[in-house]
Design a protein around this motif. Structure first.
Motif, short mmCIF file in Angstrom:
data_model
loop_
_atom_site.label_atom_id
_atom_site.label_comp_id
_atom_site.label_asym_id
_atom_site.label_seq_id
_atom_site.Cartn_x
_atom_site.Cartn_y
_atom_site.Cartn_z
N LEU A 196 99.84 40.33 -10.87
CA LEU A 196 100.56 39.39 -11.68
C LEU A 196 99.86 38.87 -12.67
CD1 LEU A 196 103.30 37.82 -9.02
CD2 LEU A 196 103.65 39.69 -10.67
N ARG A 197 100.23 38.82 -13.85
CA ARG A 197 99.38 37.96 -14.86
C ARG A 197 100.47 37.06 -15.49
NH1 ARG A 197 94.70 37.75 -17.82
NH2 ARG A 197 93.81 39.27 -16.65
N LEU A 198 99.83 36.00 -15.56
CA LEU A 198 100.49 34.89 -16.37
C LEU A 198 100.40 34.69 -17.88
CD1 LEU A 198 100.68 31.81 -13.84
CD2 LEU A 198 102.50 33.37 -14.43
N THR A 199 101.32 34.55 -18.74
CA THR A 199 100.81 34.41 -20.02
C THR A 199 100.53 33.01 -20.70
OG1 THR A 199 103.36 34.23 -20.66
CG2 THR A 199 102.32 36.41 -20.84
N PRO A 200 99.59 32.94 -21.51
CA PRO A 200 99.23 31.71 -21.84
C PRO A 200 100.44 31.02 -22.78
CG PRO A 200 98.40 33.52 -23.36
CD PRO A 200 99.10 34.17 -22.30
N LEU A 201 100.42 29.88 -23.04
CA LEU A 201 101.63 28.96 -23.26
C LEU A 201 101.87 29.36 -24.81
CD1 LEU A 201 103.79 26.74 -23.18
CD2 LEU A 201 102.06 24.87 -23.66
N ARG A 241 95.18 25.57 -25.93
CA ARG A 241 94.11 26.37 -25.25
C ARG A 241 93.95 25.97 -23.88
NH1 ARG A 241 91.80 25.28 -30.19
NH2 ARG A 241 91.05 26.84 -31.25
N GLY A 242 94.62 24.73 -23.62
CA GLY A 242 94.52 24.21 -22.16
C GLY A 242 95.89 24.50 -21.54
N ASN A 243 96.79 25.21 -22.13
CA ASN A 243 98.10 25.67 -21.80
C ASN A 243 98.92 24.77 -21.34
OD1 ASN A 243 97.82 28.78 -22.07
ND2 ASN A 243 95.82 28.33 -20.80
N ILE A 244 99.67 24.79 -20.18
CA ILE A 244 100.73 23.93 -19.57
C ILE A 244 100.20 22.52 -19.11
CG2 ILE A 244 102.51 23.47 -18.33
CD1 ILE A 244 103.33 26.40 -18.08
N ARG A 245 98.95 22.59 -18.69
CA ARG A 245 98.14 21.61 -18.31
C ARG A 245 97.68 20.51 -19.34
NH1 ARG A 245 93.88 23.62 -15.68
NH2 ARG A 245 94.98 23.86 -13.86
#
Length: 347
Positions: A196-201, A241-245
């Protein structure tokens, strides 16, 4: 065709077969309205019904551990333990004993026997976070666990059987690492049964409408302040670049900066960056009213500490800093006369 596309193609058949036992897709751990993320969650539900090893890949901050927990709570192992191990955070010489355990006298200081993380996860799920950082010698031992479902404690004479489900995560492509020789190819194929691959924000910006109110409530005592449209204009234009975090950090700062306002405005949105000569943060909004980054940090730390009733362990986890760092910050504030025990607890 990618592995995810293949899985998406067979998904309807699998859903029909397991419809009677498949739980609802709604889960408080993952908040999304993005169609691709919704499909990933559906695939996660399907694999949750089986004990197949899962590899979750994606950039840092995309929620890989949350997805692993999502799989666990939707599985028949939900009542069992969920044990997470960060392979990048523990030195190699300690990680072996942490994972596999040891017998009394196995090394200097081993005064008692201790089960490792695999044994602690018996009957449940073990998450091997950032598995790409695992040393080659430990990759060999992990391969045996996945083949035989038994572990050899350090200094032990007999292997110990374990009933576990393995989920691994990586922020780098394990396939590329395996091709390049930096990761065991046989181990890669043992882990990569269900990828499974999570997409960037930046590729799921529709989720901003859901995530922003969630983080505002999280850091504002469950009270959702109104967020101006200008704020969303800024957020939609950001690179993330740091996504959801990174988004969570930005909204946490916004809550702190808007402490005396009834709404969050564009001036409260501050991104990571360096200050220019005028005190503005490059890439974000200016800090008005003479507030410094240090003052903003102090407000954020104290607000988080009060949110947890003064519990430093919980506060440090929410802040993503060590308890020692938190203690040093509080001591600094006291030394400068900026903090009393009553104000630390919200008094």
């Amino acid at each position: 065709m990618s592995a995810e596309d293949n899985l998406a193609r067979i998904l309807p058949e699998a859903e029909d077969r397991d419809r009677s036992t498949a739980p609802s897709i709604r889960n408080p751990l993952i908040i999304t309205r993005d169609a691709k993320m919704g499909n990933i969650l559906k695939m996660a539900q399907v694999v949750a019904l089986h004990d197949t090893p899962v590899l979750v890949e994606g950039a840092s901050g995309t929620g890989k551990e949350l997805l692993a927990r999502y799989i666990h709570v939707h599985s028949s192992r939900a009542s069992g333990p969920f044990v997470a191990v960060n392979c990048a955070a523990i030195p190699d010489n300690l990680l072996e004993s942490e994972l596999f355990g040891y017998e009394k006298g196995a090394f200097t200081g081993a005064h008692t026997s201790r089960p490792g993380k695999f044994e602690q996860a018996d009957g449940g799920t073990i998450l091997l976070d950032e598995i790409s950082e695992l040393a080659p010698s430990l990759q060999v031992k992990l391969l045996r666990v996945l083949q035989e479902y038994e572990v050899d404690r350090l200094g032990g004479g007999q292997p110990v059987k374990v009933n576990i489900r393995v989920i691994a995560t990586s922020n780098r492509s394990l396939k590329k690492l395996a091709i390049g020789g930096a990761f065991r190819e046989d181990l890669f194929y043992r882990i990569n049964v269900f990828p499974l691959r999570l997409t960037p924000l930046r590729e799921r910006l529709d989720d901003l409408e859901e995530l922003v109110p969630h983080f505002v409530a999280k850091y504002n005592g469950q009270t959702v302040k109104e967020v101006d449209g200008d704020v969303y204009d800024i957020l939609y234009r950001s690179a993330w670049r740091g996504n959801i975090r990174e988004l969570e950090n930005v909204m946490a700062r916004a809550v702190v900066l808007s402490h005396d306002a009834d709404r969050i405005q564009a001036r409260h949105v501050v991104f990571d960056g360096v200050e220019d000569e005028g005190g503005a943060v490059v890439g974000g909004a200016t800090l008005e009213d003479g507030i410094t980054l240090r003052e903003m940090e102090k407000r954020f730390i104290l607000q988080t500490l009060r949110r947890f009733g003064g519990n430093r362990t919980h506060a440090s986890k929410a802040l993503s800093i060590s308890i020692r760092t938190l203690r040093n910050k509080l001591n600094e504030y006291r030394k400068n006369g900026e903090l009393t025990e009553a104000s630390e607890l919200g008094g």
